[in-house]
Design a protein around this motif. Structure first.
Motif, short mmCIF file in Angstrom:
data_model
loop_
_atom_site.label_atom_id
_atom_site.label_comp_id
_atom_site.label_asym_id
_atom_site.label_seq_id
_atom_site.Cartn_x
_atom_site.Cartn_y
_atom_site.Cartn_z
N PRO A 53 0.84 -1.21 0.00
CA PRO A 53 0.00 0.00 0.00
C PRO A 53 0.87 1.26 0.00
CG PRO A 53 0.10 -0.93 2.19
CD PRO A 53 0.83 -1.89 1.29
N THR A 54 0.33 2.31 -0.58
CA THR A 54 1.02 3.59 -0.56
C THR A 54 0.38 4.45 0.51
OG1 THR A 54 0.03 3.62 -2.76
CG2 THR A 54 2.23 4.37 -2.62
N ASN A 55 1.09 4.62 1.60
CA ASN A 55 0.60 5.40 2.73
C ASN A 55 1.45 6.65 2.91
OD1 ASN A 55 -1.20 3.31 3.23
ND2 ASN A 55 0.21 2.29 4.61
N ALA A 56 0.85 7.65 3.49
CA ALA A 56 1.58 8.86 3.83
C ALA A 56 2.40 8.60 5.10
CB ALA A 56 0.63 10.02 4.06
N ILE A 57 3.55 9.24 5.19
CA ILE A 57 4.40 9.09 6.37
C ILE A 57 3.74 9.74 7.58
CG2 ILE A 57 6.64 9.67 7.38
CD1 ILE A 57 7.80 9.60 4.54
N ILE A 58 3.16 10.90 7.37
CA ILE A 58 2.53 11.64 8.45
C ILE A 58 1.02 11.61 8.27
CG2 ILE A 58 2.24 13.92 9.47
CD1 ILE A 58 5.05 14.54 8.76
N THR A 59 0.34 11.15 9.33
CA THR A 59 -1.12 11.16 9.34
C THR A 59 -1.58 11.72 10.68
OG1 THR A 59 -1.25 8.92 10.22
CG2 THR A 59 -1.30 9.15 7.82
N LEU A 60 -2.77 12.23 10.71
CA LEU A 60 -3.30 12.78 11.96
C LEU A 60 -3.60 11.69 12.98
CD1 LEU A 60 -5.72 15.51 10.60
CD2 LEU A 60 -3.49 15.83 11.67
#
Length: 117
Positions: A53-60
């Motif tokens: 999966p392509t996930n963001a490094i920073i998430t809330l």
């Protein structure tokens, strides 16, 4: 995070150009531009090909996001210290490493932007 990592990459390029072998500033800038431009599309391609999966490094949702936000620029800033202690060498590899990390933050920012819409 991508902006601060880019500033740290600029610091690394400046440090390598000042304390490294003379006349390599253009080489370092071109390396940084090419690696940074090539990394996000290649990263997306390889992640899709491997089924990751392509996930963001920073998430809330993640409490560790503040750590990641400081880790990438901090590591590149630490790389910028190396030319000060080992002067007169070609630091192209350090610039490549910094540009890959910067490309990773750009990939993350693009994924976060895509997920926000």
């Amino acid at each position: 995070m991508a902006v601060t990592t880019g500033c740290s990459l600029g610091l690394l390029i400046g440090s390598a150009a000042i304390f490294g072998e003379p006349g390599l500033l253009l080489k370092y800038v071109l390396i940084a531009i090419v690696v940074t431009a090539v990394f996000p599309p290649m990263n997306n391609f390889m992640r899709r090909r491997m089924g990751l999966p392509t996930n963001a490094i920073i998430t809330l949702e993640s409490p560790k996001s503040a750590l990641w936000a400081t880790l990438y620029p901090g590591m590149i800033t630490l790389l910028a210290l190396i030319p000060m202690f080992w002067t007169g060498r070609d630091f192209g590899l350090l610039v490549i490493i910094g540009a890959v990390w910067f490309g990773g933050t750009i990939s993350s920012a693009l994924v976060a932007r895509k997920n926000a819409h």
